[in-house]
Design an enzyme around this catalytic site. Sequence first.
Site, mmCIF file in Angstrom:
data_model
loop_
_atom_site.group_PDB
_atom_site.id
_atom_site.type_symbol
_atom_site.label_atom_id
_atom_site.label_comp_id
_atom_site.label_asym_id
_atom_site.label_seq_id
_atom_site.Cartn_x
_atom_site.Cartn_y
_atom_site.Cartn_z
ATOM 1 C CB SER A 517 -56.484 56.721 -1.239
ATOM 2 O OG SER A 517 -57.100 57.672 -2.046
ATOM 3 C CG ASP A 628 -43.768 55.436 -12.212
ATOM 4 O OD1 ASP A 628 -43.166 56.310 -12.855
ATOM 5 O OD2 ASP A 628 -44.770 55.680 -11.522
#
Length: 803
Positions: A517, A628
């Site tokens: 997170s 990515d």
Amino acid sequence: MASPGTPVFTALVPVLFVMGLVALQGAASGAGGGVDTLTVDRPLSGIQRPLVSKNGKFKLGFFQPVDNTRSWYVGIWYNKISGQVPVWVANRDSPVSSPESSHLTISTDGNMVLLDDSRSSVWSTNMTNITSDTVGIILNTGNLVLVDASNTSSILWQSFNHFGNTWLPGGKLGRGKLNGGSTRLVSWKTFSDPAPGLFSMVLDPNGTSQFFLMWNNTQRYATSGNWTGHTFSSMPEMAPTNGYPNSMYTFDYVDGANGSYCVYDVKGDVLTTRFVMDATGRINVLTWIEGAKQWMLPWSAPKAQCDVYSLCGSFSACTENALASTCSCLRGFSEQYEGQWLRGDHTQGCRRNVALQGSNNGSRSDKFYMMVNVKLPSNMQNIAMAGSTQKCELACLRSHDCTAYSFNGSCSHWYGGIINLAQDLSSAVDPKGSSIQIRLAASEFSDTKYSKELAMIIITIATTSVALIILASVFLVRKRFKVVAPVKGALIAFTYRDVQTLTKNFSSKLGGGAFGSVFKGSLSEGTLVAVKKLEGFRQGEKQFRAEVSTLGTVRHVNLIRLLGFCSERTRRLLVYEYMPNASLDQYLFGSFQQQVLSWSTRYQIALGVARGLHYLHERCRDCIIHCDIKPENILLNDAFMPKVADFGLAKLMGHDFSRVLTTVRGTVGYLAPEWIAGTAITTKADVYSYGMMLFEIVSGRRNVRHRQDSTVDFFPLLAAMKLTEGELEGLVDTRLGCDVDLAEVERAFRVACWCIQDQEGDRPAMAMVVQVLEGLVEVNVPPVPRSLKLLTDQSSFVEFSSE
Ligand SMILES: *[C@@H]1O[C@H](CO)[C@@H](O)[C@H](O)[C@H]1NC(C)=O
Ligand SMILES: *[C@@H]1O[C@H](CO)[C@@H](O)[C@H](O)[C@H]1NC(C)=O
Ligand SMILES: *[C@@H]1O[C@H](CO)[C@@H](O)[C@H](O)[C@H]1NC(C)=O
Ligand SMILES: *[C@@H]1O[C@H](CO)[C@@H](O)[C@H](O)[C@H]1NC(C)=O
Ligand SMILES: *[C@@H]1O[C@H](CO)[C@@H](O)[C@H](O)[C@H]1NC(C)=O
Ligand SMILES: *[C@@H]1O[C@H](CO)[C@@H](O)[C@H](O)[C@H]1NC(C)=O
Ligand SMILES: *[C@@H]1O[C@H](CO)[C@@H](O)[C@H](O)[C@H]1NC(C)=O
Ligand SMILES: *[C@@H]1O[C@H](CO)[C@@H](O)[C@H](O)[C@H]1NC(C)=O
Ligand SMILES: *[C@@H]1O[C@H](CO)[C@@H](O)[C@H](O)[C@H]1NC(C)=O
């Protein structure tokens, strides 16, 4: 659940690539060597070399799971695959502590047993009625068998009847009708603890041909649907026999007199495949790609991680996003066990920070905190009488156990723990956007409390003595210094306390990014920061610091800047500069779609990202491959200047990255063929992903779309074909209207199409991409990449693979 068309792209195609290309490489099957048999005279201790199956594929021995340095287990893993991936564990919930004095042996009654240092049995094959001499053998299939020493084809016990979390080719997963037994897959508790977890996969014990994914043996959260004769009705990807060349892969459901089971097999030694029920409740099919030294994930269920029952425990919300899902405590709650949480086990959920006060306690009575845009937990009770929000709220307050309510015309209450609350930042979970009101103690809402206390302190200090003020300020200065003390490479090393302070105890969550997170925080001088709490981290302290200090030296206006880090025991946090304008995907297809990015903004974003990547690839001290690139990882600053995020994390997170990367919905669409083919990854893999993203920036839509008739609409193919015809109509985001520069559009499409060529050598370097976008270099019309055609035309696969 997926539409029948989904596998065409997400599951089958990668596997087909894998099969074709890996077959081309003609992986050699290794010879055996070593001992594969355990006898009374030849027991196995933890300091001896493991047993190896005849074909050299599997090993049986003592091992330690990653991140778990105290416990030893006896298990089976792949001999030639690095990373020691266990496929079976004997003593799942009773580890031994001293491998040198523990033994796997044959006991006097003929059973195979594991004895610990005090010679007591911690695990046994537990068979009665074995009279003859027995030996244990690790077979070529990875099956550990206990057999009659004089007749090794007479199997008395086998590990294939006692699966752990892994189902290997040749194993039978199902139920027996004669003995009433069944084989099931049971997840590990966490990625580092093999003890049986809460999630399992089992063939319907009530007799139908469907598999269930179960939570705690009681709650079903996914089903395969019934066997139709060649596949499962709701999970056709599980048995994708059609489309595999030469029946390399077979999958069958057998409904016999003695039992019903599924069995699958993979021909030859080229592919290494396994089914795994993982610690986060998903069933995954994994295939090893030797060239990339990676496990590829062709399929997993349920598709959305947040659909796993009680994944985040109670009073915690699950957030699904493009790369990985995350759990986070609701406001007013904290992790029940922080250690477990950081290791990736969220099942224990969160606990209340301040106890509820009840309804009739003057100004201290409980209040409600509203969460919007959520998928509501299903275990609500409907309260018919309450006809308005106020009545619904009052009724909840009156009940001692009521923890939340929701009113949408009718009133729903929740009692006890709130589980399965899903939150989606990109609003895909529930387009209607439900809201829920969470009950908290009143004190959770009073911001004034702390400032009042602070004022009191200041007054006290001021009225006591000057000396005290001086002391206090000295203390404050020192504390301040501690927080911003710069270390090597100007990176700040924070203590965990510092990070707690600057994020106000992680109270403002920005999102659930990859690997953990992200929280908002502010440094003592007021600079806003984004703090990423890494989860499932497996590297040691030293390596972490080394990697992080490399990242600290990366400076470019189009790259997110790393300001500091924290590394304390198992905790790893990264502190980045803060970007106020969310990520690019939000504007292209997410919750800020209404705010249309103008053409010139888009072009500047494309150019900026190209410059950032060019810097990463060629200008840094060590070349960094991002691995990515996609709109989710492009953040925008207040002037909509793009900043590439999460670079370096692929390496930093070590092998964990492959797990995250491959379990992603949709990421497949940005992956270069070499990821799947298994050749080495170079910077050109980023170029490929960049090209895919560039299509999306211009078209304003996702590249992959599933049509009603379950075929796949793949935008780059359309664009590449139209481009060869010199036709750009209908390719540009319609929201742009007339606000486009057609010359730039054509340039962008040409570059994008060059970037996604099959052969790395045909793709431009990022330096070239920058020059083309800047208009300094002209490029030709690119050819349509062959693999794009294959994505939509499977029948040509065989031809492709025999090239
Ligand atoms: C063996 O049997 C005993 C008693 O029947 C049981 O407590 C134990 O869990 C069994 N062990 C295994 C490995 O099945
Ligand atoms: C053990 O053997 C006895 C006699 O041969 C038989 O009656 C019994 O059912 C057997 N028990 C098991 C568990 O196979
Ligand atoms: C060995 O065991 C198998 C399976 O139980 C049996 O079919 C076979 O006849 C046995 N062979 C001998 C030599 O006893
Ligand atoms: C099997 O059937 C029984 C009775 O109908 C039911 O209570 C039980 O939940 C079913 N089990 C599963 C796994 O569906
Ligand atoms: C799982 O089920 C068992 C028995 O049905 C129960 O005792 C246990 O509390 C459950 N576990 C959780 C985490 O709810
Ligand atoms: C599977 O078949 C059983 C009975 O044969 C039926 O009750 C069940 O609803 C079917 N499941 C699905 C998902 O169609
Ligand atoms: C079922 O089990 C019986 C007794 O073990 C055996 O004789 C028979 O061959 C088995 N049938 C099948 C179809 O495997
Ligand atoms: C009212 O609030 C006080 C102070 O927080 C608390 O001690 C007391 O238990 C509350 N009374 C009720 C009935 O909940
Ligand atoms: C209100 O919510 C309940 C429970 O989610 C749902 O069944 C119902 O259809 C909703 N009603 C309206 C009007 O949206």
